[in-house]
Design an enzyme around this catalytic site. Structure first.
Site, mmCIF file in Angstrom:
data_model
loop_
_atom_site.group_PDB
_atom_site.id
_atom_site.type_symbol
_atom_site.label_atom_id
_atom_site.label_comp_id
_atom_site.label_asym_id
_atom_site.label_seq_id
_atom_site.Cartn_x
_atom_site.Cartn_y
_atom_site.Cartn_z
ATOM 1 N N ASP A 393 0.856 -1.171 0.000
ATOM 2 C CA ASP A 393 0.000 0.000 0.000
ATOM 3 C C ASP A 393 0.903 1.235 0.000
ATOM 4 O O ASP A 393 2.099 1.145 0.282
ATOM 5 C CB ASP A 393 -0.881 -0.035 1.248
ATOM 6 C CG ASP A 393 -1.762 1.200 1.374
ATOM 7 O OD1 ASP A 393 -2.295 1.646 0.343
ATOM 8 O OD2 ASP A 393 -1.897 1.709 2.494
ATOM 9 N N LYS A 394 0.350 2.388 -0.324
ATOM 10 C CA LYS A 394 1.163 3.608 -0.316
ATOM 11 C C LYS A 394 0.879 4.449 0.922
ATOM 12 O O LYS A 394 1.751 4.670 1.749
ATOM 13 C CB LYS A 394 0.915 4.444 -1.577
ATOM 14 C CG LYS A 394 1.806 5.695 -1.632
ATOM 15 C CD LYS A 394 1.397 6.645 -2.710
ATOM 16 C CE LYS A 394 0.141 7.421 -2.354
ATOM 17 N NZ LYS A 394 0.332 8.365 -1.230
ATOM 18 N N THR A 395 -0.347 4.918 1.041
ATOM 19 C CA THR A 395 -0.681 5.850 2.110
ATOM 20 C C THR A 395 -0.566 5.170 3.464
ATOM 21 O O THR A 395 -1.234 4.176 3.730
ATOM 22 C CB THR A 395 -2.106 6.403 1.922
ATOM 23 O OG1 THR A 395 -2.202 7.001 0.639
ATOM 24 C CG2 THR A 395 -2.438 7.412 2.993
ATOM 25 N N GLU A 510 -9.042 15.015 7.007
ATOM 26 C CA GLU A 510 -10.090 15.868 7.547
ATOM 27 C C GLU A 510 -9.569 16.713 8.708
ATOM 28 O O GLU A 510 -9.911 17.893 8.850
ATOM 29 C CB GLU A 510 -11.274 15.016 7.993
ATOM 30 C CG GLU A 510 -12.544 15.811 8.195
ATOM 31 C CD GLU A 510 -13.782 14.940 8.043
ATOM 32 O OE1 GLU A 510 -14.060 14.188 8.985
ATOM 33 O OE2 GLU A 510 -14.444 15.008 6.996
ATOM 34 N N PHE A 557 -19.487 10.597 3.330
ATOM 35 C CA PHE A 557 -18.536 10.127 2.316
ATOM 36 C C PHE A 557 -18.529 8.605 2.266
ATOM 37 O O PHE A 557 -18.628 7.945 3.295
ATOM 38 C CB PHE A 557 -17.129 10.629 2.661
ATOM 39 C CG PHE A 557 -16.057 10.108 1.739
ATOM 40 C CD1 PHE A 557 -15.724 10.809 0.594
ATOM 41 C CD2 PHE A 557 -15.396 8.918 2.006
ATOM 42 C CE1 PHE A 557 -14.739 10.334 -0.262
ATOM 43 C CE2 PHE A 557 -14.421 8.434 1.166
ATOM 44 C CZ PHE A 557 -14.085 9.146 0.019
ATOM 45 N N ARG A 614 -2.242 15.221 -2.342
ATOM 46 C CA ARG A 614 -3.607 14.700 -2.425
ATOM 47 C C ARG A 614 -4.555 15.886 -2.527
ATOM 48 O O ARG A 614 -4.483 16.808 -1.714
ATOM 49 C CB ARG A 614 -3.932 13.856 -1.197
ATOM 50 C CG ARG A 614 -3.067 12.613 -1.072
ATOM 51 C CD ARG A 614 -3.088 12.078 0.344
ATOM 52 N NE ARG A 614 -4.398 11.636 0.750
ATOM 53 C CZ ARG A 614 -4.794 10.351 0.793
ATOM 54 N NH1 ARG A 614 -3.952 9.404 0.450
ATOM 55 N NH2 ARG A 614 -5.996 10.021 1.183
ATOM 56 N N LYS A 808 -6.937 -4.995 -4.672
ATOM 57 C CA LYS A 808 -5.651 -5.277 -4.033
ATOM 58 C C LYS A 808 -5.528 -6.767 -3.709
ATOM 59 O O LYS A 808 -4.486 -7.384 -3.947
ATOM 60 C CB LYS A 808 -5.500 -4.446 -2.762
ATOM 61 C CG LYS A 808 -5.320 -2.955 -2.987
ATOM 62 C CD LYS A 808 -5.141 -2.240 -1.655
ATOM 63 C CE LYS A 808 -4.945 -0.743 -1.851
ATOM 64 N NZ LYS A 808 -4.719 -0.031 -0.570
ATOM 65 N N ASP A 832 -6.525 -2.772 3.623
ATOM 66 C CA ASP A 832 -5.433 -3.653 3.215
ATOM 67 C C ASP A 832 -5.574 -5.060 3.781
ATOM 68 O O ASP A 832 -4.744 -5.924 3.488
ATOM 69 C CB ASP A 832 -4.085 -3.071 3.666
ATOM 70 C CG ASP A 832 -3.829 -1.690 3.112
ATOM 71 O OD1 ASP A 832 -4.108 -1.487 1.923
ATOM 72 O OD2 ASP A 832 -3.364 -0.811 3.862
#
Length: 1335
Positions: A393-395, A510, A557, A614, A808, A832
């Site tokens: 994963d990246k973040t 946020e 969201f 981002r 993924k 993940d």
């Protein structure tokens, strides 16, 4: 009062007795499964079939072979199974105690008399009204009815569920918010209709009927079991799910069972040895049957000494077939030592200790978060040394997931002057000096302020300190930051001492937005169920004013909406819709009059994406009353729905209002790379490990972060898959879904085929594959995924953008099954989890997204950089230790077992054991088990420093060279050879030799004890030869095992002969006094070990493996000699190497063992050694030093020192790797003109700089090209000294011809020079008029 009969209104749950109780007791189930599992243990799967067979033989208790001591043969088996069962029983007992403690917790429950009193959790029933107080856990899944706050809100910590530490805001229905006291529930009745129990933690559908009114229930009212009440004095709730029906228990499934590849291969080896065991037993039985059949001669038994009178069947010539069958059973028991029964338990012990060492490694301890590495399972430690592909994963994994508000675009104007890490990396690649100036400026001006405000790194004087009121677009700026202060779900918390406000947010993004709004004059400070309060800077008065906004609706969201909106009413009565979301969904929702600066905003967002930021788009609109009433009615009906399409109805209602928006601008937050990520990725790449990054970011952001973390390198050719083509965009506008799907799939297939052609047509270039989420969805379809995988594994790096959690997991499964190699997935968030569980090894990062990934992982670490040490050090060690341990285990058991077989063959397969019964039972348990465990725990072929310095060591595990069939069979052959040597040396020494004073030869008890002594000595000395790293424990175990054998002979031999049988006084009376016993033991040990010692010496000297080479470096003390180390690195590849220059100013080197493409490396973009900044002494090295100095001065003057150094290093690498090129530069028989011309043409095609080309031509002209490696070394020393701020002073000049002018340097005895394009005549040395100083 609450009616349990009425509370659940589902037909299947009409009776409360049908519900589970609150008791979660897993002991009964566990006892059942315990018995079931051990039935399975004894009767299925190795080593369980063997175990069952031995138990079966033992249980028969036949008199005819009981005298052979079969009951003692089963001792190791009993120890193995018994130890495992005790371990499992202890663990189950602990779990049972935990269950009991949990079930007996107490909570206040309303009873029939209307009072609340404490009751155990296990007694809760659906429909009960409970009162939970501050810092207590919720005992069941509850519907929140009211709380201590007037607006019925409460704060919940869900760390036990998802690992997230931030508080969640929950809020009861307004209809029940007034129930503030115990007495309020005296006559309370309601009917709740809700979904059946399920595992979804984040969704809930239901409704409450109260006083004939229907109220929708959502996750906002759901309190889950094992969550904790925080910052709230108390809450009242109605129980809807208890016990095993609760969501936390619905999620309590065992993770997928994972077995390492070594374990799976071990099963095959065991089956092979089992086959050998059956074969040997069959052969022995056949010969025994034949011998028994022919045993009578003239009515007398030939083998009278076997005492056939002791049995009625075993030696009866008339029942030879039956005797052969009985012998087969005896032989199966007798030769059972071929099968290492205790191996599995020994491996478990070793793996547990290896996991402890991983947990205790201080180098993988993260001090800031106080989190060490944690091997959550010990089953996969050796698998850490065989990883071929990492899927990351990246973040939060490669980055910190600590967002900082750094830039924004408002009304078409870009604000923010900060420089991101991506921009720095891009500037370094381009050689731009601007970034250095900006970096220095930032370091000077903002070193302290940078860390003062978490989440805020915005620098722009136009907006700071209230200056935004003077901007031309001040009205838009005000609306922009007001939106950030209102459109969120954050919870404010005020510090009682300082009065400062901090925020609990659902995501770091946020929190960064709210902090940014606060710092720029819009401080959100209070939230209630119906309002949000903000301190705003009034542009008219310049003062801070309090404003309150009535909160009407929150449109939450989610991953499909990709946006969040709130509807509020301001103090002037205006209805405002405030929205923020991804550009892919926001721009299409803009009104025509709201698109004034759309192009400018898109341009800025692209720049932000290029900088690795981002982005989110911010927009708003004013609503009229009628429109809002229509929406609210539809929205409320959708939320009240309990049908399966409830979410779709809610989304349709939200989509209706989120239209015709007016664009305000865009935000840009930076998620910084974690410390050490680029270096870690580069080291893993040097180890030959492939890295795939699976991220949800935009493609531009992912690409630039790929460059920043060394995943992508300059010169790599990018293969980009996207469906953003005009044709597909046109189909999307038309709305024909079938046509879109067909065209998209055809496009993906076409791009895959083109990519494969591109790779196949270029043998010497490295490629990076970048694919977006839409294309990936089609690439993962069954008829396409194999083509996609073939393309992907041909690339050096792979980045999958806009990937969903499911994608993924699917990509991970594809790589794992398609390549057959070990895959490792690493991530930090709940999204993940699927990927971690699908991979062979799941590594969880304990980061800012909670602990859910950690709880689903096999190994947990705090930072990505620790992966380097986890794999290259612990992984390499664990793989090598387990491999060596298993090989040695088979060796020692074959050595022991084969002596039994040969002895049996020597005694006509009579079934007589060569050794005493108890001696046989103790062989694996006491005399040889501890040294092999010590080998698996402590042995090191090289130190941690060398593991990291020579990362190619790791390929020994990836290629499985230490556990190959060749190596295994070699160890087995060594065991066979040792057994034969031991037996025949002992037989030949004692068979015709008087042993006692009376002239008697040895009995079989003396022969057996002597052979056993030799076996114990040989296998333990073999261990001593195999160990690379001795510790005191290993010495104690190895030599202690031998000493323990002698102590056993003394102690056991002193026991009465009815127990000790053949061992009675055998050592004291027979062996110890006999010199031949001691001489024979010494002679056998030396003779047996000489072949292995000779083989090891020859292999290390003439056919060394990579770890042998590194051991030589350590032994010779040349670890710090870069030239020698580089030679070792090159030899380790053992490959034919071709080189070909490209037009990208870089060299592509192809390693091709057996003419098969192995990997691509781009040496021009490898980071320089950490020694580059170390000051090194400069010493004159003949002509090489002069030429290096000339090149140094020329490169410095041309301002391309780094480029020239990189080019020269590439040439040296190519000369080592390509036999043809190496021959070319060393062969002086080639005419001078030909060499010069060839060099110029060759390196012109490569795109080399003029400085390098001219210099190489001079070397070729003077016959010095063959010294390129030494010249390169001296040149690098000069460059290092230059970077270390040494002064190089030039005092004398000498022209050596061919356009090369050399200066002798004062103070250092070195030289520097310049290269011209024309030849000049030789000149005598002449002093310079003015010394030249080079810094």
């Amino acid at each position: 009062m609450a009616s349990r009969e009425k509370l659940p209104a589902l037909p299947s749950k009409a009776n409360p007795d049908h519900y589970h109780s609150g008791d979660i007791d897993l002991l009964e189930l566990r006892l059942f499964f315990f018995a079931h599992n051990y039935r399975f243990l004894l009767f299925s799967g190795f080593p369980h079939e063997i175990s069952a067979g031995f138990l079966g033989l033992f249980s028969l208790g036949l008199e005819s072979w009981r005298r052979l001591g079969a009951r003692f043969e089963v001792l190791p088996l009993v120890v193995v199974i018994g130890a495992t069962m005790v371990k499992e029983a202890i663990e189950d007992l602990r779990r049972s105690q935990q269950d009991s403690e949990l079930n007996n917790r107490k909570v206040k429950v309303r009873h029939q008399d209307g009072n609340f009193d404490y009751t155990e959790w296990k007694k809760l029933r659906v429909g009960d009204i409970v009162k939970v107080e501050k810092d207590e856990f919720f005992p069941a899944d509850l519907i929140l009815l009211s709380s201590s706050y007037p607006d019925a809100v409460c704060y919940v910590e869900t760390m036990n569920l998802d690992g997230e530490t931030n508080l969640k805001l929950k809020q009861a229905l307004e209809a029940t918010s007034g129930l503030q006291a115990d007495s309020s529930f005296q006559n309370f009745q309601a009917i709740i209709r809700c979904e059946d129990p399920n595992a979804s933690l984040y969704s809930f559908v239901g409704s409450m009927e109260l006083k004939e009114e229907q109220y929708p229930l959502s996750p906002q009212q759901l309190l889950l079991r094992d969550s904790k009440l925080r910052n709230t004095d108390y809450v009242y709730g109605a129980v809807i799910f208890t016990g095993h029906d609760t969501k936390v228990m619905q999620n309590a499934t065992d993770p997928p069972s994972k077995r390492s590849k070594i374990e799976k291969k071990l099963d095959k080896i065991i089956y092979l040895l089992l086959s050998v065991l059956v074969l040997l037993s069959t052969i022995g039985s056949i010969f025994f049957g034949i011998s028994t059949h022919d045993d009578l001669e003239d009515g007398k038994m030939k083998r009278w000494y076997l005492r056939p009178d002791d049995t009625t069947i075993y030696f009866d010539p008339n029942k030879a077939a039956v005797a052969a069958i009985l012998h087969f059973l005896t032989a199966m028991m007798l030769y059972s030592y071929f099968i290492p029964i205790s191996l599995y338990v020994s491996i478990e012990i070793v793996k547990v200790l290896q996991a402890v060492f991983i947990n205790q490694d201080i180098q993988m301890y993260h001090e800031e978060s106080d989190k060490p590495a944690h091997a959550r399972t010990s089953n996969l430690t050796e698998e850490l040394g065989q990883v071929d592909t990492i899927l990351s994963d990246k973040t939060g994994t490669l980055t910190c997931n600590s967002m900082e508000f750094i830039k924004c675009s408002i009304a078409g104007t870009a604000y923010g002057s900060g420089v991101t890490e991506i921009e720095r990396a891009m500037a370094r690649r381009k050689g731009s000096p601007i970034v250095n100036e900006r970096d220095n400026e930032e370091k000077e001006n903002h070193a302290d302020a940078k860390s003062a405000i978490k989440g805020f790194n915005f620098k722009d004087g136009r907006l700071m300190n209230g200056n935004w009121v003077h901007e031309p677009c001040a009205d838009a700026i005000q609306k922009f930051f007001r939106l950030l202060a209102i459109c969120h779900t954050c919870i404010p918390e005020e510090d009682e001492d300082s009065g400062k406000i901090s925020y609990e947010a659902e995501s770091p993004d946020e929190a960064a937005f709210v902090v940014a709004a606060r710092e720029l004059g819009f401080e959100f400070y209070e939230r209630t169920q119906t309002s949000i309060s903000v301190h705003e800077l009034d542009p008219m008065s310049g003062r801070i004013v309090e404003r309150s906004y009535m909160l009407l609706n929150i449109l939450e969201f989610n991953s499909s909406r990709k946006r969040m909106s709130v509807i509020v009413r301001d103090e002037e009565g205006k209805l405002l819709l405030l929205s923020k979301g991804a550009d892919s969904v926001m721009f299409e929702r803009l009104a025509k009059k709201g698109m004034d600066f759309e192009e400018k905003t898109k341009e800025h967002m692209n720049e932000y994406a290029d900088a690795g930021l981002r982005t989110l788009v911010l927009a708003y609109r004013e609503l009229d009353e009628e429109e809002y009433m229509t929406f609210n009615k539809r929205f409320a009906a959708a939320k009240n729905s309990v049908s399966a399409d409830r979410d779709e109805k809610i989304e349709e209602a939200a989509d209706m209002i989120e239209r015709d928006l007016i664009l305000l601008g865009a935000t840009a937050v930076e998620d910084k790379l974690q410390l050490g990520v680029p270096e870690c990725i580069d080291k893993l790449a040097q180890a030959g490990i492939k890295l795939w990054v699976l991220t949800g970011d935009k493609m531009e952001t992912a690409i630039n972060i790929g460059f920043a973390c060394s995943l992508l390198r300059h010169g790599m050719k990018q293969i980009v898959f996207t469906l953003d083509t005009p044709e597909i965009i046109g189909l999307e506008k038309a709305g024909n879904k079938d046509a879109i799907a067909k065209a998209s799939k055809e496009s993906v297939v076409h791009q895959i085929n083109e990519g494969r052609k591109l790779i196949s047509s270029s043998n010497n270039e490295s490629f990076a594959l970048i694919i977006d989420g839409k294309s990936l969805a089609y690439a993962l379809e069954d008829d396409v995924k194999d083509m996609f995988l073939q393309l992907a594994i041909g690339c050096a790096s792979v980045i999958c953008c806009r990937s969903s959690p499911k994608q993924k997991a699917l990509v991970t499964r594809l790589v794992k099954t398609g390549t057959g190699k070990v895959t490792l997935a690493i991530g930090d968030g709940a999204n993940d989890v699927g990927m971690l569980q699908e991979a062979d090894i799941g590594v969880g990062i304990s980061g800012a997204e909670g602990m859910q990934a950690v709880m689903s992982s096999d190994v947990a670490i705090a930072q990505f950089r620790f992966l380097e040490r986890l794999l290259l050090v612990h992984g390499h060690w664990c793989y090598r230790r387990i491999s060596s341990m298993i090989c040695y285990f088979f060796y020692k058991n074959i050595t022991f077992g084969l002596t039994l077989f040969i002895y049996e063959a020597y005694t006509s397969f009579s079934g007589q054991s060569a050794y005493n019964d108890w001696s046989m039972s103790c062989y694996n348990v006491f005399f040889t088990s501890l040294p092999v465990i010590a080998l698996g725990v402590f042995d090191q072929d090289v130190s941690p420093r060398f593991c990291l310095k020579f990362p190619m060591l790791y390929q020994e595990g990836v290629q499985n060279v230490l556990f190959s069939w060749t190596r295994l069979l070699g160890w087995m052959f060594n065991g066979v050879l040792n057994a034969i040597t031991i037996f025949f040396f002992c037989i030949c020494a004692f068979e015709h030799q008087a042993f006692r004073k009376g002239g008697e030869v040895v009995g079989y008890e003396v022969l057996g004890a002597t052979m056993y002594t030799c076996v114990v000595w040989v296998v333990n000395c073999q261990m001593a030869l195999s160990v690379s790293f001795f510790t005191l424990i290993q010495h104690i175990f190895i030599w202690g095992g031998i000493a323990l054998w002698y102590l056993f002979l003394l102690a056991y031999g002193a026991i009465t002969p009815t127990i000790s049988t053949t061992a009675f006084m055998v050592f004291v009376e027979a062996l110890a006094p006999a010199p031949s016993y001691w001489i024979l033991t010494l002679f056998v040990v030396i003779a047996t070990l000489i072949p292995y010692f000779a083989y090891s010496a020859i292999q290390m000297r003439f056919f060394p493996m990579y770890h042998n080479m590194v051991q030589w470096i350590r032994w010779e003390g040349r670890a710090d000699d870069p030239e020698y180390c580089q030679v070792v690195r090159q030899r380790s590849h053992q490959a034919t190497i071709s080189f070909k220059p490209s037009s990208d100013d870089v060299w592509k080197i192809t390693l091709a063992p057996s003419n098969e493409k192995k990997c691509l490396r781009n040496f021009a973009t490898q980071p320089k050694s950490s020694e580059a900044n170390v000051k090194v002494p400069l010493s004159l090295f003949g002509g090489s030093g002069n030429y290096a100095s000339a090149l140094f001065l020329a490169a410095s003057k041309a301002n391309m020192l780094d480029k020239v150094e990189s080019e020269i290093l590439d040439i040296v690498e190519a000369s080592k790797k390509s036999p043809l090129f190496s021959q070319f530069i060393k062969d002086l028989s080639v005419p001078r003109e030909t060499r010069v011309k060839a060099v110029k043409e060759l390196f012109s095609e490569a795109g080399f700089s003029d400085v390098t080309k001219n210099f190489l031509a001079v070397l070729a002209d003077n016959g010095r090209l063959r010294h390129i490696e030494r010249i390169c070394k001296r040149f690098s020393e000069l460059a290092m000294a230059h970077r270390g701020e040494e002064k190089v002073i030039v005092t004398t000049v000498i022209d050596v011809g061919c356009g090369v002018t050399v200066w002798e340097m004062g103070d250092y005895g070195q030289a520097a020079g310049e290269i011209g394009s024309k030849q000049s005549e030789h000149k005598k040395p002449s002093p310079l008029k003015k010394p030249l100083v080079i810094r």
